[in-house]
Design a protein around this motif. Structure first.
Motif, PDB file in Angstrom:
ATOM      1  N   SER A  52      29.997  14.334 -14.421  1.00 57.81           N
ATOM      2  CA  SER A  52      29.855  15.501 -13.495  1.00 57.81           C
ATOM      3  C   SER A  52      31.084  16.491 -13.578  1.00 57.81           C
ATOM      4  N   GLN A  99      29.805  22.273  -4.504  1.00 61.35           N
ATOM      5  CA  GLN A  99      29.212  20.955  -5.241  1.00 61.35           C
ATOM      6  C   GLN A  99      28.264  20.174  -4.412  1.00 61.35           C
ATOM      7  N   GLU A 104      25.651  17.765   0.654  1.00 59.03           N
ATOM      8  CA  GLU A 104      25.275  16.880   1.588  1.00 59.03           C
ATOM      9  C   GLU A 104      25.706  16.827   2.749  1.00 59.03           C
ATOM     10  N   THR A 126      28.957   9.623  -2.333  1.00 62.39           N
ATOM     11  CA  THR A 126      29.407  10.569  -1.307  1.00 62.39           C
ATOM     12  C   THR A 126      28.230  11.014  -0.509  1.00 62.39           C
ATOM     13  N   THR A 127      26.779  10.674  -0.624  1.00 62.01           N
ATOM     14  CA  THR A 127      25.622  10.885   0.322  1.00 62.01           C
ATOM     15  C   THR A 127      25.944   9.748   1.483  1.00 62.01           C
ATOM     16  N   THR A 182      16.579   9.710  -4.613  1.00 57.29           N
ATOM     17  CA  THR A 182      17.824   9.968  -5.253  1.00 57.29           C
ATOM     18  C   THR A 182      17.034   9.961  -6.818  1.00 57.29           C
ATOM     19  N   SER A 255      23.935  18.095  -7.011  1.00 51.69           N
ATOM     20  CA  SER A 255      25.157  18.760  -7.651  1.00 51.69           C
ATOM     21  C   SER A 255      24.792  19.379  -8.890  1.00 51.69           C
ATOM     22  N   LYS A 257      26.584  20.123 -11.101  1.00 52.04           N
ATOM     23  CA  LYS A 257      27.622  19.618 -12.181  1.00 52.04           C
ATOM     24  C   LYS A 257      26.928  18.394 -13.243  1.00 52.04           C
ATOM     25  N   LYS A 258      25.742  17.981 -12.853  1.00 49.71           N
ATOM     26  CA  LYS A 258      25.034  17.243 -13.894  1.00 49.71           C
ATOM     27  C   LYS A 258      24.184  17.882 -14.858  1.00 49.71           C
TER      28      LYS A 258
HETATM   29  C1  LIG Z   1      27.394  13.536  -8.387  1.00 52.43           C
HETATM   30  C2  LIG Z   1      26.440  13.290  -7.345  1.00 52.43           C
HETATM   31  C3  LIG Z   1      26.298  13.568  -5.947  1.00 52.43           C
HETATM   32  C4  LIG Z   1      27.693  14.151  -5.647  1.00 52.43           C
HETATM   33  O1  LIG Z   1      27.820  15.502  -6.198  1.00 52.43           O
HETATM   34  P1  LIG Z   1      29.279  16.072  -6.494  1.00 52.43           P
HETATM   35  O2  LIG Z   1      29.148  17.431  -7.116  1.00 52.43           O
HETATM   36  O3  LIG Z   1      30.157  15.162  -7.191  1.00 52.43           O
HETATM   37  O4  LIG Z   1      29.798  16.256  -5.088  1.00 52.43           O
HETATM   38  C5  LIG Z   1      25.396  13.118  -5.201  1.00 52.43           C
HETATM   39  N1  LIG Z   1      24.463  12.478  -5.656  1.00 52.43           N
HETATM   40  C6  LIG Z   1      24.217  12.000  -6.868  1.00 52.43           C
HETATM   41  C7  LIG Z   1      23.218  11.291  -7.208  1.00 52.43           C
HETATM   42  C8  LIG Z   1      25.093  12.604  -7.719  1.00 52.43           C
HETATM   43  O5  LIG Z   1      25.010  11.936  -9.071  1.00 52.43           O
END
Ligand SMILES: *Cc1c(COP(=O)(O)O)cnc(C)c1O
Length: 458
Positions: A52, A99, A104, A126-127, A182, A255, A257-258
């Motif tokens: 991430s 992010q 969420e 985090t969810t 997800t 996110s 960031k992935k």
């Molecule tokens: C990384 C991730 C999140 C949270 O995202 P952040 O950018 O780290 O806050 C939520 N859901 C999934 C499936 C994730 O991989």
């Protein structure tokens, strides 16, 4: 032809890494309270903590950042991002957020009331925490195959449709403000969800009038797994597949960031105009104005470009190939993991490798510490440290079904020799696995405790 496709890029900028001595690693991990989140990054040789925000941006993304428009409202960067988001995801309204968890948080703030329940295949941590923080209950309804690390089901991230229907009937539609899925299923091993399953889940939610949201962090890897594994999709592009996936949903949170391969950013999109108004109000309070959502204009440009790079077929072949390569090395050496390997990570079965350590003494944590001591590698525990919780009614601790250690692979960052080194380190540890001991907490907060907990070896 090599078995796995070579990197479809060459390296223009390098960042040195170094392996500090064994004595220094022993001192560093002690100082960190045996929690790898507390290590200094410079004391780590290969960092597999997360995929991430750790990807390498392309020259086009860096060029896009120079184009960033830092206007407070209505920046050109925002409109460029809007164009990408509309083209790929197709929702009528969207906002950026800093992010995924920020998206969420806003979604939970406007939709989840105390006592509500929110089903998904598996909520990411985090969810899960954002739903709980609003007094709601996250519910995981993934298919049973997901819990069998050896089962080769091609779509182990799928929702169990019978469980989902039974759950909605039992809970009552009025107690379910939204339903989720997800893609890919991060908490369950980075396993993909099939198009057929997404379509069926959408039909079920919609037959009860429940809005359907996709947690889309790995939309591109999921799309490519569909192309590789689901009949009827071999000739479609990842972009076409992604468009179809999102056409069944009422909204998404993500996110960036992935699979958007940026270092920071998130997205939240919906079709419903009234809901979007509430989202905008909440966003302005917590993140920033709707056209930047807590990011700089240049970040929006990097996302706008990265969203397409993440969907590139040559990139995705290399990406999933690299993960499969590492999995192959571990498999040849008898190291158990979730099979088949997911897109972004290998999930080593620490419970199977360390049967002498009971769940209450955190076998995954033990393996994570040992990987750092042996090879300077940082991985992350996805087991009882992260998920064991007292049952709200009985107070008895409920343990997760698997004790995993995730080796998350940053995008476009490490090479095949790094993969070889990671495998060699794990093989060395597995040969003396019976000598490893468990850990206990010396400090643990209530929510998301794995980030800041401290431990002591037993
Ligand atoms: C990384 C991730 C999140 C949270 O995202 P952040 O950018 O780290 O806050 C939520 N859901 C999934 C499936 C994730 O991989």
């Amino acid at each position: 032809m090599t078995k796995h496709p070579p990197e479809p890029f060459r390296i223009k900028v390098v960042e040195p890494i170094r392996l500090i001595s064994h004595e220094q690693r022993v001192a560093a991990i002690q100082e960190a309270g045996y929690n790898v989140f507390s290590l200094k990054a410079e004391d780590i040789f290969i960092d597999l903590l997360t995929d991430s925000g750790t990807g390498a941006m392309s020259q086009r993304q860096w060029a896009g950042m120079m184009d960033g428009d830092e206007s407070y409202a209505g920046a050109k960067s925002y409109y460029r991002l809007k164009k990408s988001v509309e083209d790929i995801f197709g929702f009528e309204h969207f906002v950026p957020a800093h992010q995924g968890r920020a998206a969420e948080n806003i979604l939970a703030a406007v939709m989840v009331k105390p006592g509500n329940q929110v089903p998904s295949n598996m909520h990411f941590d985090t969810t899960d925490a954002n739903i709980r923080a609003r007094g709601g209950r996250p519910v995981n309804l993934v298919i049973e195959e997901a819990f069998d690390p050896a089962n080769l089901h091609p779509f182990k991230g799928n929702m169990d449709l019978l469980k989902l229907k039974a759950f909605i009937d039992e809970t009552g539609r009025e107690n379910i403000p939204l339903g989720m899925i997800t893609v890919t299923n991060n908490a369950g091993g980075g396993q993909p969800v099939s198009m057929e399953n997404i379509r069926s889940v959408a039909e079920i939610y919609h037959s009860y009038g429940i809005p359907f949201f996709i947690d889309a962090a790995r939309y591109a890897e999921n799309a490519f797994f569909i192309k590789l594994r689901e009949p009827g999709y071999a000739d479609k592009t990842p972009l076409e597949i992604a468009r179809e996936m999102f056409s069944y949903a009422d909204g998404f949170c993500m996110s960036a960031k992935k699979d958007a391969i940026v270092n920071i950013g998130g997205l939240l999109g919906v079709n419903d105009a009234a809901l979007f108004q509430n989202i905008s109000n909440e966003l302005i309070l917590r993140e920033g104005f709707v056209s930047y959502g807590g990011l700089a204009g240049r970040d929006l440009d990097a996302i706008a470009i990265g969203l397409y790079e993440g969907l590139d077929e040559d990139y995705l072949s290399y990406r999933l190939g690299q993960t499969a390569y590492l999995a192959g090395l571990l498999r040849e050496n008898g190291i158990g993991m979730i099979e088949p390997p997911g897109g972004h990570a290998i999930y080593v079965d620490a419970g199977a490798m360390l049967p002498q350590i009971p769940q209450a003494e955190f076998p995954g944590q033990s393996l994570v510490v040992e990987m750092y001591l042996e090879g300077g590698i940082r991985a992350v525990e996805i087991g009882s440290v992260m998920f064991a919780q007292p049952d709200p009614l009985t107070g008895e601790v409920v343990y997760p079904r698997l004790e995993l250690v995730r080796l998350a692979i940053p995008r476009r960052v490490y090479t095949q020799s790094h993969m070889d080194y990671i495998a060699e380190t794990l093989v060395k540890i597995s040969k003396r696995a019976d000598k490893l001991r468990g850990y206990k907490f010396t400090y643990a907060p209530e929510l998301l405790r794995h980030f800041t907990a401290r431990f002591q070896p037993l």
